[in-house]
Design an enzyme around this catalytic site. Structure first.
Site, PDB file in Angstrom:
ATOM      1  N   CYS A 196       0.828  -1.205   0.000  1.00  0.00           N
ATOM      2  CA  CYS A 196       0.000   0.000   0.000  1.00  0.00           C
ATOM      3  C   CYS A 196       0.864   1.257   0.000  1.00  0.00           C
ATOM      4  O   CYS A 196       1.368   1.673   1.053  1.00  0.00           O
ATOM      5  CB  CYS A 196      -0.924  -0.021   1.221  1.00  0.00           C
ATOM      6  SG  CYS A 196      -1.945   1.460   1.331  1.00  0.00           S
ATOM      7  N   CYS A 200      -0.474   4.118   2.128  1.00  0.00           N
ATOM      8  CA  CYS A 200      -0.314   3.949   3.585  1.00  0.00           C
ATOM      9  C   CYS A 200       1.146   4.144   3.999  1.00  0.00           C
ATOM     10  O   CYS A 200       1.424   4.754   5.020  1.00  0.00           O
ATOM     11  CB  CYS A 200      -0.737   2.550   4.042  1.00  0.00           C
ATOM     12  SG  CYS A 200      -2.165   1.874   3.214  1.00  0.00           S
ATOM     13  N   ASP A 201       2.076   3.580   3.237  1.00  0.00           N
ATOM     14  CA  ASP A 201       3.462   3.471   3.705  1.00  0.00           C
ATOM     15  C   ASP A 201       4.460   4.363   2.963  1.00  0.00           C
ATOM     16  O   ASP A 201       5.633   4.417   3.346  1.00  0.00           O
ATOM     17  CB  ASP A 201       3.933   2.000   3.579  1.00  0.00           C
ATOM     18  CG  ASP A 201       3.075   1.066   4.416  1.00  0.00           C
ATOM     19  OD1 ASP A 201       2.557   1.519   5.448  1.00  0.00           O
ATOM     20  OD2 ASP A 201       2.904  -0.099   4.024  1.00  0.00           O
TER      21      ASP A 201
END
Ligand code: NDP
Length: 304
Positions: free
Chosen positions: A130, A133-134
């Protein structure tokens, strides 16, 4: 007793809940993780008709609000199977059970892993599924994105705005994703395409320090010096818990046509978990509506 139990609270499941409640049916959504599903990982949605631009997070939040304000209930438990008794569906979860007159399976799909040694060990220590997200953890560093679909192209775009260098590793010399997304990346100075190449090995001790890739045409192996590897090679369905009740195709997707009707009476399906060609936000939402209206009609039939 619920009229409709929806397993999965992604776009398909929440759309089904909206239509179920509006059809006057008592509706419950079950989700193992929380509401939202895959769209939470999309930074910007620009192709949902009527909404020019919205973040995936905001889109999911709006859907949740719409469904719950209409009276849909939600419980955060993992559905582990469905049993039938006297025409009632009993949905078993990891911590209880719920009775319903009908069920809609909207279980979505999970990220496909590369299948490399130590991939699990490095997940969270350099390997991610992701970018939204990261990505921020790799600000100013070098990363590789693996895949050639729209997810990989969009991930590379997001990462190009943060990382110093982005390698886009794809196993063919043409991309599966949209030409417009490819063009945007071609204009990014810090993005390098590594085509006709497949990942061979993850390199590092406790964290990633490189990705070994092999050119499938020349057979040559090289190492990309990266601290992050973003995997975006598609999804896999997760429907085995229901395989004794409904028919799945050879890849594990639920066999159902555009009517969202499964092989089991009273069990319907919606979204990415069913056999279909196009898996988009719009098609998930459309499936949710179709499945909920079919379930409502089924429930009405039981009461006649
Ligand atoms: P896709 O299935 O579209 O693409 C997967 C990519 O990964 C392909 O390029 C495929 O290569 C490659 N791949 C698959 N398996 C392997 C493997 N084992 N090793 C290396 N490479 C592999 O998945 P996406 O997640 O990108 O997209 C899913 C759907 O969602 C699509 O319909 C997409 O268009 C849509 N989507 C739409 C967005 C939007 O409109 N904003 C955003 C993101 C996704 P190959 O091409 O050779 O098969």
């Amino acid at each position: 007793m619920y009229d409709i139990i929806i397993i999965g609270a992604g776009t398909a499941g929440m759309s089904a809940a909206i239509y179920g409640q509006r059809a006057g049916k008592k509706t419950l959504m079950l989700d193992e993780k929380g509401f939202g599903g895959q769209i939470l990982n999309t930074p910007e949605v620009e192709n949902y008709p009527g909404i020019k631009r919205i973040s995936g997070f905001a889109f999911a939040g709006d859907l949740y609000q719409q469904a719950t304000e209409l009276g849909a209930e939600i419980v955060y438990e993992k559905a582990v199977g469905i049993e039938e008794a006297d025409g009632v569906k009993i949905v078993k979860t990891d911590s209880g059970q719920y009775m319903g007159k009908s069920v809609i399976l909207a279980t979505g799909a999970k990220n496909r892993p590369l299948g490399l040694k130590d991939e699990q060990k490095f997940t969270g220590s350099g390997v991610s599924y992701c970018a939204t997200c990261d990505g921020a953890f790799f600000r100013g560093r070098s990363v590789a994105v693996v895949g050639g679909g729209n997810t990989a192209l969009e991930d590379a775009e997001v990462l190009a705005g943060m990382a110093e260098k982005v390698y886009l590793v794809h196993r063919r010399d043409t991309f599966r994703g949209d030409a417009a997304n490819v063009r945007r990346l071609e204009n990014r100075e810090n993005v390098q395409f590594v085509l006709d190449s497949v990942p061979e090995k993850l390199i590092g001790e406790n964290v990633i320090s490189g990705l070994g890739v092999k050119n499938v045409k020349t057979g040559e192996s090289t190492v990309l010096s990266v601290q992050g590897v973003f995997v975006a090679i598609g999804q896999m369905p997760d429907n085995q818990a229901f395989a004794d009740l409904i028919e799945l195709d050879k890849s594990g997707y639920i066999q159902a046509g555009e009517d969202c009707v499964t092989s089991a009476p009273g069990i319907f399906t919606a979204g990415d978990c069913r056999t279909k060609k196009i898996r988009q936000l719009t098609t998930a939402a459309a499936d949710g509506a179709v499945a909920a209206l079919a379930a409502a009609e089924y429930v009405n039939g039981l009461e006649r």
